[in-house]
Design a protein around this motif. Structure first.
Motif, PDB file in Angstrom:
ATOM      1  N   VAL A 285       0.838  -1.201   0.000  1.00 30.79           N
ATOM      2  CA  VAL A 285       0.000   0.000   0.000  1.00 30.79           C
ATOM      3  C   VAL A 285       0.870   1.247   0.000  1.00 30.79           C
ATOM      4  O   VAL A 285       0.616   2.214  -0.736  1.00 30.79           O
ATOM      5  N   ILE A 286       1.914   1.233   0.816  1.00 30.49           N
ATOM      6  CA  ILE A 286       2.821   2.375   0.895  1.00 30.49           C
ATOM      7  C   ILE A 286       3.513   2.611  -0.442  1.00 30.49           C
ATOM      8  O   ILE A 286       3.619   3.738  -0.929  1.00 30.49           O
ATOM      9  N   ASP A 287       3.974   1.524  -1.066  1.00 29.28           N
ATOM     10  CA  ASP A 287       4.687   1.643  -2.341  1.00 29.28           C
ATOM     11  C   ASP A 287       3.778   2.132  -3.456  1.00 29.28           C
ATOM     12  O   ASP A 287       4.235   2.831  -4.369  1.00 29.28           O
ATOM     13  N   PHE A 288       2.510   1.790  -3.398  1.00 36.66           N
ATOM     14  CA  PHE A 288       1.583   2.160  -4.470  1.00 36.66           C
ATOM     15  C   PHE A 288       1.471   3.667  -4.604  1.00 36.66           C
ATOM     16  O   PHE A 288       1.387   4.205  -5.716  1.00 36.66           O
ATOM     17  N   ARG A 289       1.466   4.387  -3.474  1.00 36.99           N
ATOM     18  CA  ARG A 289       1.354   5.850  -3.498  1.00 36.99           C
ATOM     19  C   ARG A 289       2.667   6.551  -3.130  1.00 36.99           C
ATOM     20  O   ARG A 289       2.688   7.770  -2.969  1.00 36.99           O
ATOM     21  N   SER A 290       3.718   5.782  -2.999  1.00 39.22           N
ATOM     22  CA  SER A 290       5.037   6.344  -2.681  1.00 39.22           C
ATOM     23  C   SER A 290       4.990   7.209  -1.420  1.00 39.22           C
ATOM     24  O   SER A 290       5.492   8.334  -1.399  1.00 39.22           O
ATOM     25  N   ASN A 291       4.385   6.664  -0.359  1.00 41.11           N
ATOM     26  CA  ASN A 291       4.219   7.434   0.874  1.00 41.11           C
ATOM     27  C   ASN A 291       5.466   7.497   1.737  1.00 41.11           C
ATOM     28  O   ASN A 291       5.501   8.264   2.705  1.00 41.11           O
ATOM     29  N   ASP A 292       6.468   6.683   1.425  1.00 42.67           N
ATOM     30  CA  ASP A 292       7.655   6.651   2.283  1.00 42.67           C
ATOM     31  C   ASP A 292       8.900   7.165   1.576  1.00 42.67           C
ATOM     32  O   ASP A 292      10.012   6.721   1.860  1.00 42.67           O
ATOM     33  N   LYS A 293       8.720   8.127   0.662  1.00 47.26           N
ATOM     34  CA  LYS A 293       9.885   8.703  -0.016  1.00 47.26           C
ATOM     35  C   LYS A 293      10.820   9.388   0.976  1.00 47.26           C
ATOM     36  O   LYS A 293      12.035   9.395   0.796  1.00 47.26           O
ATOM     37  N   ILE A 294      10.243  10.007   1.990  1.00 46.89           N
ATOM     38  CA  ILE A 294      11.060  10.574   3.061  1.00 46.89           C
ATOM     39  C   ILE A 294      10.579   9.987   4.388  1.00 46.89           C
ATOM     40  O   ILE A 294       9.410   9.607   4.512  1.00 46.89           O
ATOM     41  N   PRO A 295      11.449   9.880   5.385  1.00 46.41           N
ATOM     42  CA  PRO A 295      11.069   9.250   6.657  1.00 46.41           C
ATOM     43  C   PRO A 295       9.959  10.011   7.384  1.00 46.41           C
ATOM     44  O   PRO A 295       9.694  11.180   7.097  1.00 46.41           O
ATOM     45  N   ILE A 296       9.349   9.340   8.338  1.00 46.38           N
ATOM     46  CA  ILE A 296       8.259   9.941   9.109  1.00 46.38           C
ATOM     47  C   ILE A 296       8.727  11.199   9.825  1.00 46.38           C
ATOM     48  O   ILE A 296       8.047  12.238   9.785  1.00 46.38           O
ATOM     49  N   TYR A 297       9.892  11.131  10.458  1.00 45.04           N
ATOM     50  CA  TYR A 297      10.361  12.291  11.223  1.00 45.04           C
ATOM     51  C   TYR A 297      10.597  13.490  10.304  1.00 45.04           C
ATOM     52  O   TYR A 297      10.371  14.646  10.695  1.00 45.04           O
ATOM     53  N   ALA A 298      11.046  13.240   9.064  1.00 48.19           N
ATOM     54  CA  ALA A 298      11.284  14.339   8.129  1.00 48.19           C
ATOM     55  C   ALA A 298       9.965  14.985   7.705  1.00 48.19           C
ATOM     56  O   ALA A 298       9.878  16.219   7.577  1.00 48.19           O
ATOM     57  N   ASN A 299       8.941  14.180   7.488  1.00 50.91           N
ATOM     58  CA  ASN A 299       7.618  14.726   7.170  1.00 50.91           C
ATOM     59  C   ASN A 299       7.102  15.607   8.294  1.00 50.91           C
ATOM     60  O   ASN A 299       6.551  16.684   8.056  1.00 50.91           O
ATOM     61  N   VAL A 300       7.276  15.135   9.530  1.00 52.60           N
ATOM     62  CA  VAL A 300       6.823  15.908  10.687  1.00 52.60           C
ATOM     63  C   VAL A 300       7.574  17.234  10.772  1.00 52.60           C
ATOM     64  O   VAL A 300       6.985  18.287  11.049  1.00 52.60           O
ATOM     65  N   LEU A 301       8.879  17.208  10.517  1.00 50.51           N
ATOM     66  CA  LEU A 301       9.674  18.431  10.556  1.00 50.51           C
ATOM     67  C   LEU A 301       9.243  19.418   9.475  1.00 50.51           C
ATOM     68  O   LEU A 301       9.237  20.634   9.704  1.00 50.51           O
ATOM     69  N   VAL A 302       8.876  18.919   8.310  1.00 51.92           N
ATOM     70  CA  VAL A 302       8.412  19.802   7.236  1.00 51.92           C
ATOM     71  C   VAL A 302       7.123  20.507   7.649  1.00 51.92           C
ATOM     72  O   VAL A 302       6.969  21.716   7.459  1.00 51.92           O
ATOM     73  N   VAL A 303       6.172  19.743   8.224  1.00 51.65           N
ATOM     74  CA  VAL A 303       4.917  20.350   8.675  1.00 51.65           C
ATOM     75  C   VAL A 303       5.180  21.374   9.770  1.00 51.65           C
ATOM     76  O   VAL A 303       4.592  22.464   9.781  1.00 51.65           O
ATOM     77  N   PHE A 304       6.072  21.045  10.685  1.00 53.08           N
ATOM     78  CA  PHE A 304       6.439  21.990  11.737  1.00 53.08           C
ATOM     79  C   PHE A 304       7.057  23.252  11.136  1.00 53.08           C
ATOM     80  O   PHE A 304       6.798  24.372  11.598  1.00 53.08           O
ATOM     81  N   GLY A 305       7.854  23.084  10.098  1.00 51.07           N
ATOM     82  CA  GLY A 305       8.428  24.231   9.411  1.00 51.07           C
ATOM     83  C   GLY A 305       7.367  25.117   8.791  1.00 51.07           C
ATOM     84  O   GLY A 305       7.473  26.351   8.817  1.00 51.07           O
ATOM     85  N   TYR A 306       6.326  24.495   8.233  1.00 51.73           N
ATOM     86  CA  TYR A 306       5.219  25.277   7.673  1.00 51.73           C
ATOM     87  C   TYR A 306       4.510  26.080   8.756  1.00 51.73           C
ATOM     88  O   TYR A 306       4.113  27.229   8.538  1.00 51.73           O
ATOM     89  N   VAL A 307       4.336  25.476   9.933  1.00 54.96           N
ATOM     90  CA  VAL A 307       3.700  26.193  11.042  1.00 54.96           C
ATOM     91  C   VAL A 307       4.512  27.428  11.396  1.00 54.96           C
ATOM     92  O   VAL A 307       3.972  28.540  11.547  1.00 54.96           O
ATOM     93  N   LEU A 308       5.820  27.263  11.539  1.00 49.77           N
ATOM     94  CA  LEU A 308       6.690  28.395  11.866  1.00 49.77           C
ATOM     95  C   LEU A 308       6.646  29.460  10.771  1.00 49.77           C
ATOM     96  O   LEU A 308       6.593  30.669  11.063  1.00 49.77           O
ATOM     97  N   LEU A 309       6.650  29.025   9.523  1.00 48.47           N
ATOM     98  CA  LEU A 309       6.611  29.970   8.405  1.00 48.47           C
ATOM     99  C   LEU A 309       5.330  30.791   8.435  1.00 48.47           C
ATOM    100  O   LEU A 309       5.363  32.029   8.328  1.00 48.47           O
TER     101      LEU A 309
END
Length: 325
Positions: A285-309
Motif C-alpha cells: 500500500v505504501i509503495d503504491f502511493r510512494s508514501n515513504d519517499k522521506i522518513p516519518i520524522y522528516a515529514n513531521v519536521l516539514v509540517v512543523f516548518g510550515y507552522v513556523l513559516l
C-alpha cells in the motif's frame, strides 16, 4: 509585561466565549459516528481502502474546523468589555510598530480594532506572542478527544508509539490550518478572507495525495503537492499505519490468474490457474502511493516548518497590513 497582560486579556476572551470552546469539541459526535462506521476493522482486502479513507477523514475533520475557528473566534478582543484604563500603564508606548491583531470579525468589531490601532497601545511582537500563548492550549487539546475516539474504536494499530505519531502528525497539521486562517484573516477584509481560506484549503487538500495518485499528476502540476501540508501528514499516517502490517483474503477476495501454453510437437494446450491474494503486506500500500519517499520524522519536521513559516508571516501581516472592513 506587555506579553503577560495581552495573554491574560486573550485568555479572558476565550473564557467568556464558551460557545467558541464547545464548538471546537463538537467533532466528538462525529468521532463516535465514525468509530461506529469503521468499528474494529478486520485485516481483509476491503479494509485497506477503508483505513486510507479513515486516516484522511481524521485530517479533514481536524484541519477545517481549526481554519474556520481562526477566522471567527481567534485573535481579537472586540467582544471583551475591558477598558484600557484598567490595564497597567506598561501596555502603552509610542512605538511605530504598535498594532492590534485580529482575525476575521464583523464590521463593528473591526471598527473597534481600527480605533485601537490608532491609539498605538501594543507592540506587534508582544501581541503576536501573548495571544498565541493564550490560544495554544485549546488548539493543542481540542483535536485529541476526536482523534482518540476514532483511533481506538476503529481498530487502527494497537501500538502506543504509533498512536502517539498519529496524534502528533494530525495535531501539527491542525496548527497549519489554524495559521492559514489567522494569516488570511490578518491580510484580507473579513468577507474576502472567509471565501479565500476555504478555497485555499480545498486546493491544498486536492493535491494532498489521497484523491489522486501523485504519479498520475501532470508534470507541470506535480510540484504543487509539496506546497500542501496535507501531503506530508497523509504520508506520515499511511506509513505509520501500514508499515509492518499484514492482510489476508477472504474466499471471495482471491484473484485468479490463468496461463495457457502450447506444447511444441504435440501442440497440446496446457492451462494453469493460480489464485493469488492482491495485498498481503502494508508495504504494498505504501509503495503504491510512494508514501515513504522521506522518513516519518522528516515529514513531521516539514509540517512543523510550515507552522513556523505561517506564524512568522502572520507577524508581518499584523505589522504592515491594514485590511478595510
Amino acid at each position: 509585561m506587555q506579553v503577560f497582560w495581552l495573554w491574560l486579556r486573550a485568555t479572558l476572551v476565550i473564557l467568556r466565549n464558551p460557545g467558541g470552546i464547545f464548538s471546537r469539541f463538537g467533532t466528538i459526535v462525529t468521532a463516535v459516528v465514525a468509530g461506529l462506521l469503521w468499528l474494529q476493522m478486520d485485516n481483509d482486502q476491503t479494509t485497506v481502502s477503508d483505513r486510507e479513507a479513515l486516516l484522511f477523514l481524521c485530517i479533514l475533520s481536524v484541519n477545517f474546523p481549526e481554519a474556520f475557528a481562526a477566522l471567527t473566534v481567534c485573535m481579537y478582543f472586540g467582544s471583551l468589555s475591558l477598558s484600557f484604563s484598567l490595564l497597567p500603564h506598561t501596555l502603552t508606548n509610542n512605538d511605530d510598530d504598535d498594532v492590534m491583531m485580529m482575525a476575521t470579525i464583523d464590521p463593528m468589531e473591526r471598527g473597534i480594532y481600527q480605533r485601537e490601532t490608532e491609539n498605538r497601545v501594543y507592540q506587534t511582537s508582544a501581541y503576536w506572542l501573548g495571544t498565541q500563548l493564550a490560544h495554544f492550549p485549546l488548539q493543542l487539546i481540542a483535536p485529541i478527544p476526536f482523534l482518540s475516539i476514532v483511533y481506538w474504536m476503529s481498530g487502527l494499530r494497537v501500538d502506543a508509539a504509533k498512536f502517539l505519531v498519529f496524534i502528533v502528525a494530525v495535531v501539527l497539521s491542525s496548527f497549519c490550518a489554524n495559521s492559514i486562517g489567522l494569516l488570511f484573516g490578518a491580510l484580507l477584509p473579513g468577507q474576502v478572507a472567509s471565501i479565500v481560506v476555504p478555497a485555499v484549503m480545498v486546493l491544498l487538500f486536492l493535491v494532498g495525495g489521497f484523491f489522486l495518485n501523485p504519479e498520475n499528476m501532470a508534470d507541470w502540476l506535480y510540484w504543487t503537492r509539496y506546497l500542501s501540508w496535507f501531503t506530508y501528514t497523509n504520508d506520515v499516517l499511511v506509513t505509520n499505519e501500514f508499515k509492518g502490517e499484514s492482510f489476508y483474503c477472504k474466499p471471495d477476495q482471491y484473484q485468479s490468474l490463468s496461463v495457457n501454453a502450447t506444447c511444441a510437437g504435440t501442440m497440446e494446450v496446457v492451462s494453469n490457474t493460480t489464485r493469488t491474494c492482491p495485498i498481503t503486506t502494508g508495504q504494498q500500500v505504501i509503495d503504491f502511493r510512494s508514501n515513504d519517499k522521506i522518513p516519518i520524522y522528516a515529514n513531521v519536521l516539514v509540517v512543523f516548518g510550515y507552522v513556523l513559516l505561517f506564524r512568522c508571516l502572520l507577524y508581518f501581516a499584523l505589522r504592515f497590513a491594514r485590511p478595510k472592513a
